[in-house]
Design a protein around this motif. Structure first.
Motif, PDB file in Angstrom:
ATOM      1  N   PRO A 313       0.939  -1.182   0.141  1.00 35.50           N
ATOM      2  CA  PRO A 313      -0.001   0.110  -0.046  1.00 35.50           C
ATOM      3  C   PRO A 313       0.982   1.309  -0.125  1.00 35.50           C
ATOM      4  CG  PRO A 313       0.142  -1.016   2.359  1.00 35.50           C
ATOM      5  CD  PRO A 313       0.723  -1.629   1.170  1.00 35.50           C
ATOM      6  N   ARG A 314       0.223   2.341  -0.456  1.00 33.73           N
ATOM      7  CA  ARG A 314       0.928   3.709  -0.355  1.00 33.73           C
ATOM      8  C   ARG A 314       0.096   4.539   0.413  1.00 33.73           C
ATOM      9  NH1 ARG A 314       4.681   1.114  -1.301  1.00 33.73           N
ATOM     10  NH2 ARG A 314       5.689   0.900  -3.334  1.00 33.73           N
ATOM     11  N   PRO A 315       0.906   5.501   0.945  1.00 32.46           N
ATOM     12  CA  PRO A 315       0.105   6.720   1.735  1.00 32.46           C
ATOM     13  C   PRO A 315      -0.344   7.734   0.827  1.00 32.46           C
ATOM     14  CG  PRO A 315       2.561   7.115   1.752  1.00 32.46           C
ATOM     15  CD  PRO A 315       2.522   5.860   0.858  1.00 32.46           C
ATOM     16  N   ARG A 316      -1.383   8.557   1.475  1.00 36.63           N
ATOM     17  CA  ARG A 316      -1.669   9.827   0.997  1.00 36.63           C
ATOM     18  C   ARG A 316      -0.777  10.640   0.697  1.00 36.63           C
ATOM     19  NH1 ARG A 316      -5.940   7.659   3.988  1.00 36.63           N
ATOM     20  NH2 ARG A 316      -7.886   7.370   2.572  1.00 36.63           N
ATOM     21  N   VAL A 317      -0.837  11.380  -0.558  1.00 36.64           N
ATOM     22  CA  VAL A 317       0.167  12.372  -0.863  1.00 36.64           C
ATOM     23  C   VAL A 317      -0.181  14.114  -0.990  1.00 36.64           C
ATOM     24  CG1 VAL A 317       1.963  12.988  -2.561  1.00 36.64           C
ATOM     25  CG2 VAL A 317       1.380  10.548  -2.449  1.00 36.64           C
ATOM     26  N   LEU A 318       0.550  14.748  -0.327  1.00 37.01           N
ATOM     27  CA  LEU A 318       0.533  16.123  -0.447  1.00 37.01           C
ATOM     28  C   LEU A 318       1.334  16.760  -1.430  1.00 37.01           C
ATOM     29  CD1 LEU A 318      -0.815  18.812   0.213  1.00 37.01           C
ATOM     30  CD2 LEU A 318       0.509  18.952   2.299  1.00 37.01           C
ATOM     31  N   PHE A 319       0.912  17.349  -2.554  1.00 40.37           N
ATOM     32  CA  PHE A 319       2.106  18.043  -3.417  1.00 40.37           C
ATOM     33  C   PHE A 319       1.547  19.729  -3.177  1.00 40.37           C
ATOM     34  CE2 PHE A 319       3.671  19.932  -7.219  1.00 40.37           C
ATOM     35  CZ  PHE A 319       4.858  19.622  -7.244  1.00 40.37           C
ATOM     36  N   ALA A 320       2.712  20.252  -2.746  1.00 40.55           N
ATOM     37  CA  ALA A 320       2.764  21.700  -2.483  1.00 40.55           C
ATOM     38  C   ALA A 320       3.802  22.536  -3.089  1.00 40.55           C
ATOM     39  CB  ALA A 320       2.643  22.010  -0.944  1.00 40.55           C
ATOM     40  N   HIS A 326       5.515  32.145 -11.746  1.00 37.57           N
ATOM     41  CA  HIS A 326       6.452  32.000 -12.628  1.00 37.57           C
ATOM     42  C   HIS A 326       6.504  30.925 -13.464  1.00 37.57           C
ATOM     43  CE1 HIS A 326       8.553  35.060 -10.143  1.00 37.57           C
ATOM     44  NE2 HIS A 326       7.953  34.468  -9.097  1.00 37.57           N
ATOM     45  N   TRP A 327       5.787  29.984 -13.183  1.00 37.96           N
ATOM     46  CA  TRP A 327       5.702  28.647 -14.244  1.00 37.96           C
ATOM     47  C   TRP A 327       4.664  28.997 -15.472  1.00 37.96           C
ATOM     48  CZ3 TRP A 327       4.787  24.443 -10.220  1.00 37.96           C
ATOM     49  CH2 TRP A 327       6.006  23.729  -9.444  1.00 37.96           C
ATOM     50  N   MET A 328       4.163  30.314 -15.547  1.00 35.42           N
ATOM     51  CA  MET A 328       3.088  30.412 -16.583  1.00 35.42           C
ATOM     52  C   MET A 328       3.606  31.404 -17.802  1.00 35.42           C
ATOM     53  SD  MET A 328       0.759  28.665 -15.505  1.00 35.42           S
ATOM     54  CE  MET A 328       0.502  27.806 -13.877  1.00 35.42           C
ATOM     55  N   GLN A 345       8.432  23.918 -21.091  1.00 34.42           N
ATOM     56  CA  GLN A 345       9.287  22.879 -21.585  1.00 34.42           C
ATOM     57  C   GLN A 345      10.239  22.102 -20.679  1.00 34.42           C
ATOM     58  OE1 GLN A 345      10.283  26.127 -25.100  1.00 34.42           O
ATOM     59  NE2 GLN A 345      10.997  24.027 -25.657  1.00 34.42           N
ATOM     60  N   PHE A 346      10.170  22.696 -19.323  1.00 33.92           N
ATOM     61  CA  PHE A 346      10.728  21.832 -18.535  1.00 33.92           C
ATOM     62  C   PHE A 346       9.813  20.661 -17.979  1.00 33.92           C
ATOM     63  CE2 PHE A 346      12.894  25.918 -18.266  1.00 33.92           C
ATOM     64  CZ  PHE A 346      14.166  25.548 -18.472  1.00 33.92           C
ATOM     65  N   THR A 347      10.385  19.496 -17.933  1.00 33.52           N
ATOM     66  CA  THR A 347       9.595  18.277 -17.512  1.00 33.52           C
ATOM     67  C   THR A 347       9.167  18.442 -16.169  1.00 33.52           C
ATOM     68  OG1 THR A 347      11.894  17.230 -16.670  1.00 33.52           O
ATOM     69  CG2 THR A 347      10.832  16.738 -19.098  1.00 33.52           C
ATOM     70  N   LEU A 348       9.685  18.826 -15.221  1.00 32.83           N
ATOM     71  CA  LEU A 348       8.974  18.778 -13.888  1.00 32.83           C
ATOM     72  C   LEU A 348       8.046  20.066 -13.956  1.00 32.83           C
ATOM     73  CD1 LEU A 348      12.069  18.534 -11.460  1.00 32.83           C
ATOM     74  CD2 LEU A 348      10.413  16.801 -11.874  1.00 32.83           C
ATOM     75  N   VAL A 349       8.246  21.102 -14.499  1.00 31.63           N
ATOM     76  CA  VAL A 349       7.278  22.079 -14.293  1.00 31.63           C
ATOM     77  C   VAL A 349       5.841  21.731 -15.232  1.00 31.63           C
ATOM     78  CG1 VAL A 349       6.689  24.560 -15.040  1.00 31.63           C
ATOM     79  CG2 VAL A 349       9.059  23.983 -14.230  1.00 31.63           C
ATOM     80  N   ARG A 350       6.284  20.990 -16.204  1.00 27.35           N
ATOM     81  CA  ARG A 350       4.960  20.262 -17.019  1.00 27.35           C
ATOM     82  C   ARG A 350       4.350  19.469 -16.377  1.00 27.35           C
ATOM     83  NH1 ARG A 350       5.045  19.039 -23.175  1.00 27.35           N
ATOM     84  NH2 ARG A 350       5.212  21.509 -23.408  1.00 27.35           N
ATOM     85  N   HIS A 351       5.088  18.709 -15.416  1.00 28.33           N
ATOM     86  CA  HIS A 351       4.347  17.503 -14.738  1.00 28.33           C
ATOM     87  C   HIS A 351       3.525  18.156 -13.619  1.00 28.33           C
ATOM     88  CE1 HIS A 351       3.765  13.369 -13.109  1.00 28.33           C
ATOM     89  NE2 HIS A 351       4.435  13.792 -12.077  1.00 28.33           N
ATOM     90  N   PHE A 352       4.294  19.088 -13.086  1.00 22.80           N
ATOM     91  CA  PHE A 352       3.372  19.695 -11.848  1.00 22.80           C
ATOM     92  C   PHE A 352       2.073  20.426 -12.250  1.00 22.80           C
ATOM     93  CE2 PHE A 352       7.876  19.889  -9.733  1.00 22.80           C
ATOM     94  CZ  PHE A 352       7.811  18.751  -9.338  1.00 22.80           C
ATOM     95  N   MET A 371      -1.727  21.502  -3.854  1.00 24.81           N
ATOM     96  CA  MET A 371      -1.969  22.863  -3.454  1.00 24.81           C
ATOM     97  C   MET A 371      -0.862  23.846  -4.111  1.00 24.81           C
ATOM     98  SD  MET A 371      -2.401  24.688   0.308  1.00 24.81           S
ATOM     99  CE  MET A 371      -3.635  24.111   0.564  1.00 24.81           C
ATOM    100  N   PHE A 372      -1.539  24.636  -4.880  1.00 28.91           N
ATOM    101  CA  PHE A 372      -0.596  25.577  -5.486  1.00 28.91           C
ATOM    102  C   PHE A 372      -0.997  27.188  -5.000  1.00 28.91           C
ATOM    103  CE2 PHE A 372       0.116  23.629  -9.956  1.00 28.91           C
ATOM    104  CZ  PHE A 372       0.816  22.659  -9.228  1.00 28.91           C
TER     105      PHE A 372
END
Length: 488
Positions: A313-320, A326-328, A345-352, A371-372
């Motif tokens: 099993p996996r825990p619940r995740v919070l991405f903040a 600045h990503w827009m 065009q940066f993979t992390l920014v597009r993924h987030f 949460m953004f």
């Protein structure tokens, strides 16, 4: 020609041998005077004969031997600080102040009273174990007033209790998305910190991006993505950022160490990752923390473990993520042709950003919260982002996209196509617009300053109303400025 004397007289003349008789009498030198002055002119000193080179050498040798030789004192050069000490001093965050008064009767914030409505308007303290996790996740900022009080504490407001209810209501198939907007000093970053506190209390896995500007301000390494899912990349060129990926995984490793060490790996790992049998997710992230060249491979494997279900099993995740403005827009990076690289065009920014605005279901195997937060202090001028927020606000008010009141791009404008694509998936995003504190929240916040010895003023209804008016209707950052003015 006749002579004046006769030859007889001339023959009797003879030359004397006395030399002095042959010298003519010297002329009498009279003192010279100027026609305009009555005083005599001073005679200049006679010029000395030039000395020969030998005499000069002898004179210099005598002078040099007899002169006093003074030793030069060595110049004291200050020692340079060790590498990284200046940066550490600049980024240092102090969370306590021994000179402040201890607030009696302050309640600690825990899982038992996390969503208690009676805490609204009160300041709750944070314990030591929670502080270590928040510090490892880089949740604190230097612009916040942590160093003014005896111990770290936070104000519980209505929005805090609302997000706490969301934390308790998350199940394995839902992911709640919050976009926090507001003016400057309205407490957006503090609200994100409070959400992280509640996630740590419930043993969630927290991934934090403390400053989104670091991904686009041309201060880190980047490289083109050669392959994507084992195939050559097609279309727009994407880029990876190894050191920023390493920093993200390092924060996740140390802030969630107690959770990661109990999670076993479900899926097959790439052969290039030197992992032992029965390794945990902590061992996986440790590879990225030790070597940035493996950070991208570790991130892909780690995200697969969080998003795809498996035997363990996996825990619940919070991405903040904070300051996502600045990503827009375009970044400050350039490609090989010296053309500007867009932030998407940066993979992390597009993924987030796809996590927040994609139409897909829950990106986590066991649910979670995304949460953004926008920024009000360093806001870039991106009109397409404002359009995106206006459309989300219109959907929140119940305005249909087919209505004439629904916001659309201005005529003859050039909206950013990368950001315009995100508007189609913003239906499930909850817009949280932060404003000033209410009257009970303002009273509790100012009483905390008074009990800490920072506001030596009697707080009554008139004084609270005055401070609220001076702080633009209870803006928490402006109230903190008014409450921390030490008056002699």
């Amino acid at each position: 020609m006749s002579l004046s004397m006769c030859t007889d007289c001339l023959s009797r003349l003879h030359i004397s041998n006395n030399a002095f008789s042959r010298l003519s009498a010297k002329p009498i030198q009279l003192p010279q005077t100027s026609s305009f002055h009555s005083s005599a002119i001073r005679n200049a000193k006679p010029l000395m004969k030039p000395k020969s080179e030998i005499q000069k050498r002898v004179l210099n040798s005598v002078r040099s031997s007899q002169s006093t030789r003074l030793k030069k004192k060595p110049r004291e050069r200050p020692k340079l600080p060790p590498v990284g000490e200046r940066r550490a001093q600049r980024r240092r965050i102090v969370l306590s102040n021994t000179n402040a008064l201890a607030v009696d009767g302050m309640e600690n914030w825990s899982t038992e009273n996390m969503t208690d409505p009676q805490l609204i308007g009160q300041v709750a303290g944070l314990d030591g174990a929670l502080l270590d996790q928040l510090r490892d996740a880089k949740a604190f900022k230097r612009t916040q007033n942590w160093s003014l009080f005896r111990r770290p504490a936070t104000l519980i407001r209505n929005e805090t209790i609302a997000i706490g209810n969301d934390v308790e209501s998350v199940n394995d198939r839902t992911t709640i998305k919050h976009l926090v907007v507001g003016e400057r000093h309205t407490g957006k970053s503090i609200l994100m910190l409070q959400t992280m506190c509640m996630a740590y209390m419930n043993n969630w896995l927290v991934l934090n991006v403390p400053e989104a500007q670091e991904f686009v301000n041309n201060t880190s390494s980047y490289a083109p993505l050669r392959q994507q899912d084992g195939k050559p990349s097609e279309g727009e060129q994407l880029y990876i950022q190894p050191h920023l990926t390493q920093a993200l995984l390092t924060r996740a490793l140390y802030s969630n160490e107690s959770v990661l060490k109990s999670l076993k790996i479900n899926h097959e790992m790439p052969k290039s990752l030197p992992l032992k049998a029965q390794a945990s997710l902590k061992d996986l992230l440790q590879l990225a923390a030790d070597d940035h060249t493996l950070a991208w491979l570790v991130w892909k494997a780690f995200w697969r473990e969080l998003s795809e279900p498996g035997a363990n099993p996996r825990p619940r995740v919070l991405f903040a993520a904070d300051s996502i403005d600045h990503w827009m827009g375009p970044s400050r990076y350039h490609n090989a042709e010296h053309k500007i690289i867009h932030s998407q065009q940066f993979t992390l920014v597009r993924h987030f950003t796809n996590l927040m605005f994609a139409k897909q279901g829950s990106p986590f195997a066991n649910g979670g919260i995304i949460m953004f937060c926008t920024t009000g202090s360093n806001t870039p001028a991106y009109p397409t982002l404002k359009l995106l927020i206006d459309q989300i606000r219109a959907r929140t008010r119940g305005i249909s996209p087919t209505s004439a009141d629904f916001p659309l791009p201005a005529p003859f404008s050039k909206p950013d196509p990368h950001v315009l694509e995100l508007t189609s998936g913003s239906e499930n995003v909850k817009l949280l617009d932060l404003n000033g504190l209410s009257v009970p929240e303002s009273r509790g916040y100012l009483e905390y300053f008074a009990n800490s010895g920072l506001l030596p003023t009697q707080l009554n209804e008139g004084k609270i109303a005055e401070l609220r008016s001076l702080s633009a209707g209870g803006i928490v950052g402006e109230l903190a400025k008014l409450g921390s003015r030490i008056r002699c």
